[in-house]
Design a protein around this motif. Structure first.
Motif, PDB file in Angstrom:
ATOM      1  N   MET A   1      57.322-132.583 -52.588  1.00  0.00           N
ATOM      2  CA  MET A   1      57.996-131.306 -52.825  1.00  0.00           C
ATOM      3  C   MET A   1      58.663-130.787 -51.546  1.00  0.00           C
ATOM      4  O   MET A   1      59.834-130.505 -51.515  1.00  0.00           O
ATOM      5  CB  MET A   1      56.948-130.328 -53.379  1.00  0.00           C
ATOM      6  N   TYR A   2      57.887-130.728 -50.440  1.00  0.00           N
ATOM      7  CA  TYR A   2      58.498-130.299 -49.182  1.00  0.00           C
ATOM      8  C   TYR A   2      59.159-131.486 -48.483  1.00  0.00           C
ATOM      9  O   TYR A   2      58.649-132.598 -48.527  1.00  0.00           O
ATOM     10  CB  TYR A   2      57.449-129.701 -48.244  1.00  0.00           C
ATOM     11  N   LYS A   3      60.304-131.212 -47.840  1.00  0.00           N
ATOM     12  CA  LYS A   3      60.994-132.278 -47.105  1.00  0.00           C
ATOM     13  C   LYS A   3      61.212-131.933 -45.633  1.00  0.00           C
ATOM     14  O   LYS A   3      61.547-132.793 -44.831  1.00  0.00           O
ATOM     15  CB  LYS A   3      62.360-132.549 -47.755  1.00  0.00           C
ATOM     16  N   THR A   4      61.077-130.644 -45.325  1.00  0.00           N
ATOM     17  CA  THR A   4      61.432-130.172 -43.985  1.00  0.00           C
ATOM     18  C   THR A   4      60.342-129.254 -43.443  1.00  0.00           C
ATOM     19  O   THR A   4      59.831-128.403 -44.170  1.00  0.00           O
ATOM     20  CB  THR A   4      62.755-129.379 -44.057  1.00  0.00           C
ATOM     21  N   VAL A   5      59.998-129.434 -42.172  1.00  0.00           N
ATOM     22  CA  VAL A   5      58.996-128.574 -41.552  1.00  0.00           C
ATOM     23  C   VAL A   5      59.568-127.969 -40.275  1.00  0.00           C
ATOM     24  O   VAL A   5      60.013-128.693 -39.383  1.00  0.00           O
ATOM     25  CB  VAL A   5      57.712-129.362 -41.203  1.00  0.00           C
ATOM     26  N   PHE A   6      59.572-126.639 -40.213  1.00  0.00           N
ATOM     27  CA  PHE A   6      59.991-125.954 -38.991  1.00  0.00           C
ATOM     28  C   PHE A   6      58.774-125.433 -38.243  1.00  0.00           C
ATOM     29  O   PHE A   6      57.803-124.987 -38.852  1.00  0.00           O
ATOM     30  CB  PHE A   6      60.900-124.764 -39.321  1.00  0.00           C
ATOM     31  N   PHE A   7      58.871-125.478 -36.914  1.00  0.00           N
ATOM     32  CA  PHE A   7      57.782-124.969 -36.080  1.00  0.00           C
ATOM     33  C   PHE A   7      58.286-123.871 -35.152  1.00  0.00           C
ATOM     34  O   PHE A   7      59.392-123.962 -34.607  1.00  0.00           O
ATOM     35  CB  PHE A   7      57.200-126.092 -35.200  1.00  0.00           C
ATOM     36  N   ASP A   8      57.442-122.881 -34.948  1.00  0.00           N
ATOM     37  CA  ASP A   8      57.555-121.983 -33.816  1.00  0.00           C
ATOM     38  C   ASP A   8      57.051-122.769 -32.587  1.00  0.00           C
ATOM     39  O   ASP A   8      56.355-123.773 -32.753  1.00  0.00           O
ATOM     40  CB  ASP A   8      56.670-120.759 -34.111  1.00  0.00           C
ATOM     41  N   ILE A   9      57.393-122.347 -31.380  1.00  0.00           N
ATOM     42  CA  ILE A   9      56.913-123.077 -30.189  1.00  0.00           C
ATOM     43  C   ILE A   9      55.650-122.424 -29.588  1.00  0.00           C
ATOM     44  O   ILE A   9      54.564-122.981 -29.627  1.00  0.00           O
ATOM     45  CB  ILE A   9      58.004-123.164 -29.087  1.00  0.00           C
ATOM     46  N   ASP A  10      55.826-121.213 -29.051  1.00  0.00           N
ATOM     47  CA  ASP A  10      54.764-120.570 -28.264  1.00  0.00           C
ATOM     48  C   ASP A  10      53.540-120.239 -29.111  1.00  0.00           C
ATOM     49  O   ASP A  10      53.644-119.564 -30.138  1.00  0.00           O
ATOM     50  CB  ASP A  10      55.299-119.286 -27.621  1.00  0.00           C
ATOM     51  N   ASP A  11      52.396-120.702 -28.666  1.00  0.00           N
ATOM     52  CA  ASP A  11      51.107-120.505 -29.353  1.00  0.00           C
ATOM     53  C   ASP A  11      51.018-121.231 -30.694  1.00  0.00           C
ATOM     54  O   ASP A  11      50.049-121.051 -31.442  1.00  0.00           O
ATOM     55  CB  ASP A  11      50.788-119.014 -29.540  1.00  0.00           C
ATOM     56  N   THR A  12      52.040-122.019 -31.011  1.00  0.00           N
ATOM     57  CA  THR A  12      51.984-122.865 -32.205  1.00  0.00           C
ATOM     58  C   THR A  12      51.872-124.330 -31.779  1.00  0.00           C
ATOM     59  O   THR A  12      50.997-125.055 -32.231  1.00  0.00           O
ATOM     60  CB  THR A  12      53.225-122.652 -33.084  1.00  0.00           C
ATOM     61  N   LEU A  13      52.761-124.766 -30.873  1.00  0.00           N
ATOM     62  CA  LEU A  13      52.734-126.149 -30.386  1.00  0.00           C
ATOM     63  C   LEU A  13      51.952-126.279 -29.080  1.00  0.00           C
ATOM     64  O   LEU A  13      51.523-127.364 -28.706  1.00  0.00           O
ATOM     65  CB  LEU A  13      54.160-126.670 -30.204  1.00  0.00           C
TER      66      LEU A  13
END
Lengths: 229, 229
Positions: A1-13
């Motif tokens: 169902m999902y094809k794309t994943v977006f990330f925040d940078i700070d405190d996420t990665l």
């Protein structure tokens, strides 16, 4: 169902808040040792006030601090603070242990991966490069480029356009309830909140899910994405 | 046909020789500036002789250098040299631009990936971590662990065993003709030499291919692996 994943940078990665505080304290200690006539606690309170007042991307926090304490800027103290701040920050600048394995998993599963970040373009790229993860991302979108910040719909829409994805096929992963989660579901994306949340926030998310008819997940570590994606 | 790819580390995944030389020269300059009574060229020649004599993993090159020049070890000069050497080395310690994209490509294609390296275990792991690529490898095998160095068959066989692969399904990628290429084909693996080679070496490889009936490729950059694998 999902094809794309977006990330925040700070405190996420990677862990930034905790180490930014350490770095600020070390910088103030260096200034105090070199003669800044202020107690640690007063210096820290003053710096926090300045950051609050000017925003975290203002480049001259330490300049302003010496000016307020001494009546004028003190180049030696400022330079000492800048050096100490950067040394401590860089020493701690590394991805969470789960970051690279998770990106690797998603990449190999065929997901398109992007970054949506509030911040200055070069500064955010610098972080991705220093973290050693810039090769993973198909698209990196910053608020500076787009002209609006998360949670504004404009930045999410621009990111979807660049990565060539429909909103309903995309997930936004971030640590900030308003910026990352609210912003994403408002444009029709699903969202994953990383971090601990209170009961009150849990209820808020439940309502937001019902209202927008979008899925909102809460995880405590990045590798739990594997159970969702 | 191939299912497993092994890599050498130094000068295969990142540029070490060039920067090790820069770092050594900077370390000698620091010692000379601080009073070592030797010209740059003489100091460099002496250091090269010491490295040749003691091997590159001997930990006390600079100690011995001051002893030979001054009659006894000079702690200040040695410490200066060590600091300068490490600062310069670390500043340059980064993967080739093709390294991560290539590892990513292989990983996502389903290849098992390993390292076979002559060197000290902790030192080699330290490099992989600093390069930000340790998550890519299923197996890391060093000569220190195994007790024999490339091109000895023992180290290749141990690596094949740990990664659970047959020799004929594995490829060894490295920059050293004898250690990496000869060693690999002798145990029945195929091999990829990275770097420029002379006409004479080309002929040697041709003969080696015929003799062992194993495929030997020559590439100049890591991303050319995509044409082979």
């Amino acid at each position: 169902m999902y094809k794309t994943v977006f990330f925040d940078i700070d405190d996420t990665l990677y862990n930034t808040s905790e180490f930014a505080e350490l770095a600020r304290k070390a910088a103030l200690d260096a200034m105090i040792e070199a003669g800044l006539p202020l107690s640690r606690s007063k210096a820290y309170k003053l710096l926090r006030d300045i950051i609050k007042e000017k925003g975290s991307n203002y480049g001259k926090h330490f300049n302003l601090l010496t000016k307020r304490v001494l009546g004028k800027e003190d180049p030696l103290l400022i330079a000492l603070a800048v050096i100490t701040y950067h040394n401590v920050k860089f020493a701690h600048l590394k991805p969470f242990p789960e970051t690279i394995p998770t990106l690797l998993y998603l990449k190999c599963k065929g997901y398109k991966i992007g970054v949506i970040s509030n911040g200055l373009t070069i500064k955010q790229w610098e972080k991705l490069i220093r973290l050693g993860i810039h090769h993973f991302f198909d698209v990196v979108v910053t608020s500076e480029e787009v002209g609006v910040e998360k949670p504004e719909p404009g930045i999410f829409k621009e990111a979807l356009k660049r990565i060539k994805s429909k909103a309903e096929e995309a997930v936004m992963v971030g640590d900030k309830l308003k910026e990352d989660i609210l912003g994403a579901v408002k444009v029709g994306m699903s969202a994953v909140l990383i971090g601990d949340i209170s009961e009150k926030e849990k209820e808020y998310l439940k309502k937001l899910e019902n209202k927008t008819n979008k899925k909102i997940y809460v995880i405590s570590k990045l590798d739990e994405l594997k159970e969702i994606l």
